[in-house]
Design an enzyme around this catalytic site. Structure first.
Site, PDB file in Angstrom:
ATOM      1  N   HIS A   1       0.853  -1.187   0.000  1.00  0.00           N
ATOM      2  CA  HIS A   1       0.000   0.000   0.000  1.00  0.00           C
ATOM      3  C   HIS A   1       0.890   1.239   0.000  1.00  0.00           C
ATOM      4  O   HIS A   1       2.106   1.147   0.221  1.00  0.00           O
ATOM      5  CB  HIS A   1      -0.909   0.021   1.242  1.00  0.00           C
ATOM      6  CG  HIS A   1      -0.130   0.150   2.517  1.00  0.00           C
ATOM      7  ND1 HIS A   1       0.398  -0.947   3.168  1.00  0.00           N
ATOM      8  CD2 HIS A   1       0.241   1.237   3.243  1.00  0.00           C
ATOM      9  CE1 HIS A   1       1.066  -0.531   4.233  1.00  0.00           C
ATOM     10  NE2 HIS A   1       0.990   0.792   4.305  1.00  0.00           N
TER      11      HIS A   1
ATOM     12  N   HIS B   1       5.529   6.034  -1.073  1.00  0.00           N
ATOM     13  CA  HIS B   1       6.318   4.849  -1.405  1.00  0.00           C
ATOM     14  C   HIS B   1       5.533   3.601  -1.021  1.00  0.00           C
ATOM     15  O   HIS B   1       4.547   3.680  -0.297  1.00  0.00           O
ATOM     16  CB  HIS B   1       7.658   4.859  -0.645  1.00  0.00           C
ATOM     17  CG  HIS B   1       7.492   4.758   0.838  1.00  0.00           C
ATOM     18  ND1 HIS B   1       7.195   5.855   1.638  1.00  0.00           N
ATOM     19  CD2 HIS B   1       7.536   3.689   1.683  1.00  0.00           C
ATOM     20  CE1 HIS B   1       7.072   5.461   2.893  1.00  0.00           C
ATOM     21  NE2 HIS B   1       7.269   4.150   2.948  1.00  0.00           N
TER      22      HIS B   1
END
Length: 198
Positions: free
Chosen positions: A37, A120
């Site tokens: 995620h 990220h």
């Protein structure tokens, strides 16, 4: 109460591309593919009333869906690397969404997030990886990228007390709307069907 955070999900095709980066780094604990995620805002442990207020405010967010792609890889912790990640394209809509979530959290009374938002996807947590091994791992995979994908929603996830990396539970889903047309407003007549010549 579980720890809460808002995030963007990674679609299956992009997650499969990320999974190909697994392996080849001693001392790495790889994140399970289903737990990939992009964290938008870590909220942490809050009481039930605060959690309900957060959900209520997040539910009012009215933002368009947008395109993202994952590109490049890197690590956090230069002298003692502690995680390896895949980068995310710098999309203004994503930063606007994250900024709105941050403002909502602060209005509710949460402390500002002290870290600069660096989108990220965490690929692995590093326990005892040597810097040389991390550099070698990154150097062979620097040209990584995925096809663009549409982000049509963001989610509120929870995690139980653990060393990080999941499993995560989706508590709430918040849809984004389709981008509005950029065509100029047309009069009512413009939307009438053409008369048939038959």
């Amino acid at each position: 109460m579980p720890r809460l955070f808002t995030a963007l999900e990674i679609p299956r095709n992009a997650a499969m591309s990320l999974s190909l980066l697994r392996g080849g780094l001693p001392g790495a604990r790889w994140i399970d593919v289903e737990n990939y995620h992009i964290t938008l805002r870590f909220i942490g442990d809050v009481d039930g009333r605060t959690a309900d207020e957060i959900v209520d405010r997040l539910d009012r967010i009215d933002r368009p869906e947008f395109q993202l792609r994952l590109e490049g890889i890197g690590s956090f912790g230069s002298k003692k690397p502690h995680s390896v990640w895949a980068g995310v394209s710098q999309t203004p809509d994503m930063f606007a969404l994250q900024g709105e979530i941050e403002r909502i959290c602060q209005r509710i009374g949460l402390q500002p997030d002290p870290r600069k938002f660096t989108p990220h996807v965490t690929l692995a947590r590093l326990k005892s990886s040597r810097v040389d091994d991390v550099v070698h791992y990154l150097s062979g995979r620097g040209n990584f990228y995925t096809a663009p994908f549409t982000v049509g929603r963001f989610v509120l996830l929870s995690s139980r007390e653990s060393v990080g990396g999941g499993p995560y539970l989706t508590e709430e889903i918040f849809p984004l709307h389709e981008p509005r047309s950029t065509f100029p407003a047309l009069g009512n007549n413009a939307l009438q069907p053409a008369k048939s010549m038959v």
